[in-house]
Design an enzyme around this catalytic site. Sequence first.
Site, mmCIF file in Angstrom:
data_model
loop_
_atom_site.group_PDB
_atom_site.id
_atom_site.type_symbol
_atom_site.label_atom_id
_atom_site.label_comp_id
_atom_site.label_asym_id
_atom_site.label_seq_id
_atom_site.Cartn_x
_atom_site.Cartn_y
_atom_site.Cartn_z
ATOM 1 C CB SER A 40 -0.977 0.006 1.184
ATOM 2 O OG SER A 40 -2.075 -0.846 0.913
ATOM 3 C CE LYS A 65 -4.590 1.907 -0.104
ATOM 4 N NZ LYS A 65 -3.952 0.602 -0.011
ATOM 5 C CB SER A 118 -4.271 1.492 4.079
ATOM 6 O OG SER A 118 -3.313 1.113 3.115
ATOM 7 N NE ARG A 164 2.998 -1.721 9.515
ATOM 8 C CZ ARG A 164 1.879 -1.514 8.844
ATOM 9 N NH1 ARG A 164 1.895 -1.515 7.518
ATOM 10 N NH2 ARG A 164 0.736 -1.309 9.472
#
Length: 272
Positions: free
Chosen positions: A75, A78, A124, A258
């Site tokens: 993602s 994006k 997302s 993350r």
Amino acid sequence: MIHRRYALGLLAAATLLPSRGFADVAPQRSEIRESLARHFLDVGTVGTFVGYKVDDYLVIASDKNRSGEAKLPASTFKIPNSIIALETGVVADPDKDVFKWDGVARPIEAWNKDHTLRSAIAVSAVPVYQEIARRIGAERMQKYLDLFEYGNRDIGGGIDQFWLTGNLRIDPVQQVDFVDRLRRGVLPVSKRSQDLVRDILPVTKVGDTVIRAKSGLLGAEIGKPSLGWMVGWAEKGDARTVFALNMDCLEPRHTADRMAITQQCLGDIGAL
């Protein structure tokens, strides 16, 4: 617009990191700080972090191998997908154009509703961006990935799957290069498209630092994460640090790690 090039020798320590220049204004220095890798080990996994301290023209990486390994962008794609959507008119207004929910209930509840571009990037929402990619079409998508010099530029594997399960690959240094061009507003598209995408990027505040970043997670839609990304830049006063992190997500808890590890690494290199 500053002309950018991939030129051998722009990174002084070319044997440490892939030789890519992030701007023509000055050559970058690069260094490996293996101490950054401990943050991944502390949570029981492995990964890589690359940070570009813009004012110092300094690229810092946690390792010299994985930092140059190309992987599916998930993602994080994006970001370019949003730019292309705005540039082609597939999305005219990121706050007014609505993508209707298709009625299919998916495991991530936030996806099961209508979305604008701004709300879709915030959660997302993969189905929204798959529809955007279908509306853009293969010909225009290929054109812009070539213009952006984005990763390996390969959209094979399906127009709504190539960044998730298909052929597209990008490495962390390339991610930093692409994101830095967006940050500076020098991508070969309109100023408006770049301004709007910078504005809709999710924001995290840490003290007096603002982090604008997009996450990525392979397997998120089926609840089996495998690879996690975090790419973006940190703003602290007038200083800017562009970064890319990826890591193996071996357990569900790693998805939250993350951003936590990103902040730890940014702190270690003096960007927070």
